[in-house]
Each structure stands twice: as structure tokens, then as C-alpha cells.
Design a protein around this motif. Structure first.
Motif, mmCIF file in Angstrom:
data_model
loop_
_atom_site.group_PDB
_atom_site.id
_atom_site.type_symbol
_atom_site.label_atom_id
_atom_site.label_comp_id
_atom_site.label_asym_id
_atom_site.label_seq_id
_atom_site.Cartn_x
_atom_site.Cartn_y
_atom_site.Cartn_z
ATOM 1 N N TYR A 1 0.563 -1.287 -0.042
ATOM 2 C CA TYR A 1 -0.066 -0.002 -0.119
ATOM 3 C C TYR A 1 0.977 1.123 0.125
ATOM 4 O O TYR A 1 0.681 2.259 -0.914
ATOM 5 N N ASP B 1 1.529 4.763 -10.557
ATOM 6 C CA ASP B 1 0.514 4.146 -11.212
ATOM 7 C C ASP B 1 -0.882 3.953 -10.307
ATOM 8 O O ASP B 1 -0.874 3.304 -9.325
ATOM 9 N N LEU C 1 2.936 1.647 -3.334
ATOM 10 C CA LEU C 1 2.228 2.059 -4.403
ATOM 11 C C LEU C 1 1.476 3.457 -4.379
ATOM 12 O O LEU C 1 1.205 4.200 -5.246
ATOM 13 N N GLU D 1 -3.833 3.215 -11.268
ATOM 14 C CA GLU D 1 -4.622 1.982 -11.542
ATOM 15 C C GLU D 1 -4.192 0.752 -10.494
ATOM 16 O O GLU D 1 -4.817 -0.060 -10.042
ATOM 17 N N ALA D 2 -2.918 0.758 -10.542
ATOM 18 C CA ALA D 2 -2.308 -0.358 -9.313
ATOM 19 C C ALA D 2 -2.568 -0.139 -7.990
ATOM 20 O O ALA D 2 -2.944 -0.839 -6.957
ATOM 21 N N MET D 3 -2.921 1.392 -7.560
ATOM 22 C CA MET D 3 -3.255 1.607 -6.331
ATOM 23 C C MET D 3 -4.626 1.283 -6.034
ATOM 24 O O MET D 3 -5.114 0.965 -4.932
ATOM 25 N N ARG D 4 -5.532 1.543 -7.218
ATOM 26 C CA ARG D 4 -6.843 1.131 -7.036
ATOM 27 C C ARG D 4 -7.067 -0.433 -6.663
ATOM 28 O O ARG D 4 -7.735 -0.819 -5.855
ATOM 29 N N ARG D 5 -6.310 -1.349 -7.474
ATOM 30 C CA ARG D 5 -6.327 -2.671 -7.078
ATOM 31 C C ARG D 5 -5.862 -3.004 -5.799
ATOM 32 O O ARG D 5 -6.423 -3.982 -5.272
ATOM 33 N N GLU D 6 -4.757 -2.365 -5.440
ATOM 34 C CA GLU D 6 -4.120 -2.486 -3.879
ATOM 35 C C GLU D 6 -5.349 -2.429 -2.922
ATOM 36 O O GLU D 6 -5.470 -2.862 -1.935
ATOM 37 N N SER E 1 -7.985 -5.093 -3.022
ATOM 38 C CA SER E 1 -7.391 -6.167 -2.542
ATOM 39 C C SER E 1 -7.192 -6.142 -1.011
ATOM 40 O O SER E 1 -7.273 -7.361 -0.209
#
Length: 237
Positions: A195, A203, A198, A205-210, A213
Motif C-alpha cells: 500500500y 500507477d 504504490l 490503477e495499481a493503487m486502485r487494485r491494491e 485487495s
């Protein structure tokens, strides 16, 4: 000159200095609730608590009112004040709100992240890690809230920050249930490393995914614990 220590009552509670009645009583009650010493659903009895703390009912009621505002206690008219009990439905709702709120907060802030934000996020992560290393579960709950609160505070979005503050009490109860579910003395030491990385990266979009998750894992584990707790009386029958 040596400071005078609070005088303990006969049942072990330290008598509270008058200048800090409300805040110390609130801190003590919050700590007992988050640590599981006062169980979810318990009704608070003012006369007994006032005797235990060695205070009048005035400051005690102020402290209780503070915890009601924080979302840790619930005052039911003509019935009493109770410790909030987190249900599976509550976890689902907290998860859905937090996931969207925190994603929104990062979207609002992303292009405006400066060195002050980055330094503060690192500092709060270090503070969280220190409470975990110390095995202080109750302090880690507050440190984890502070860490996640960094992005809300940095947005400058007043209404978003108000919503976040309204959610904090339930989150403390949610995380406390999660920790008890797994016998934890705080979050996993590396639980926020990805977390942090990121949040400081490039990125979105990668932060959104993290965020998705990170929050989904905690929600699923806590729900499993709550379902098991609800089934426990049936197994004993």
C-alpha cells in the motif's frame, strides 16, 4: 517536584485527575472495548462505572457521549447505552464504503501528492510499525487509522473528511474483531508495505487494485470470524 500519581480505587481502577476526567475516561473505555474486556453488546451501567473510576456521573456521561459520537457506543432512548456489535452485514457495508471512499480520496489527490504528503505517509507507516513491534494491539488500531487517514486529510475535501471521521469508530471495532479472530497483536508487520509503495508511486490503477485487495482480504477474514461466533451457541447445544 514529583508528580502525584492517581490513587487506585478498591477494585483496581485508578482515580482520574479532575482536569482530564472526560478524555481519560473515554480513553479507558475505548481501550477496554477494543481489547475485548467489555464485550460487544454490553450495556454500560453509569453508577457502576462512576464508582470504578471514582468520578461523578457528569464527566462519565461526557466521555460516553464522545464514544457515541465516535461510533463505538450506541445510545438507545429509554433503554440504555451499549457497545456496538459488528455484524456480517456491517462488515460488508464498511468494506463497500471504505473501498470507494479511499479510491476516491486517492483519485482526488493523485496529481497533487507533494513531498509533505509523502513524508507524512512514511512517518505514519513507521509509527504503525513501531506499535506492531511493541505488541501493542490497541495502539496499533489507532496508528492504522492514522495511516489510512493521511490521504483523506491531504485532499482538503471537507465533506470527505467528515465521512471518514464518522466511519472511524466502526473501523476500530471491525479491526479489533479481525485481530481477535486470528489472535493477532496488531496488523501484520508487512501488511501495509505494498500500500505504501504504490501510494508513493506513479500507477494510479495499481493503487486502485491494491485498495480493493487490501480491504477485501480483511473483510473476508473478519466475516469468517463473525459467522463462527454466531454459530457457537448452536454447537454447544
Amino acid at each position: 517536584m514529583t508528580a502525584r500519581r492517581p490513587k487506585p480505587t478498591s477494585d483496581g481502577f485508578a482515580r482520574v485527575p479532575k482536569d482530564t476526567f472526560r478524555s481519560r475516561i473515554a480513553d479507558s473505555l475505548r481501550s477496554a472495548i477494543l481489547g475485548g474486556d467489555i464485550a460487544p453488546g454490553t450495556q454500560l451501567v453509569e453508577t457502576a462505572l462512576a464508582e470504578q473510576f471514582g468520578v461523578s456521573r457528569g464527566p462519565l456521561r461526557e466521555a460516553i457521549r464522545q464514544l457515541v459520537e465516535e461510533g463505538i457506543l450506541e445510545a438507545i432512548p429509554y433503554t440504555g447505552t451499549y457497545v456496538i456489535d459488528i455484524s456480517v452485514k456491517d462488515v460488508d457495508e464498511i468494506y463497500s464504503i471504505r473501498r470507494n471512499l479511499e479510491t476516491f480520496a486517492f483519485e482526488q489527490l493523485w496529481e497533487r501528492r507533494d513531498e509533505d504528503f509523502r513524508s507524512e505517509l512514511r512517518r505514519r507507516h513507521e509509527a504503525l510499525t513501531a506499535t506492531i513491534d511493541a505488541g501493542d494491539d490497541k495502539a496499533s488500531l489507532l496508528a492504522e487509522l492514522s495511516f489510512h487517514g493521511t490521504v483523506y486529510e491531504a485532499t482538503g475535501h471537507a465533506f470527505l473528511l467528515t465521512v471518514w471521521h464518522g466511519l472511524r469508530g466502526r473501523l476500530q471495532l471491525y479491526w479489533a474483531a479481525h485481530h481477535r479472530a486470528h489472535g493477532l497483536r496488531g496488523p501484520r508487520r508487512d501488511g501495509h508495505d505494498a500500500y505504501l509503495r504504490l501510494a508513493l508511486g506513479d500507477d494510479l490503477e495499481a493503487m486502485r487494485r491494491e485498495i480493493e485487495s487490501h480491504m477485501r482480504r480483511g473483510a473476508e477474514q473478519t466475516k469468517a470470524f463473525l459467522v463462527g461466533r454466531e454459530r457457537l451457541p448452536e454447537r454447544r447445544a
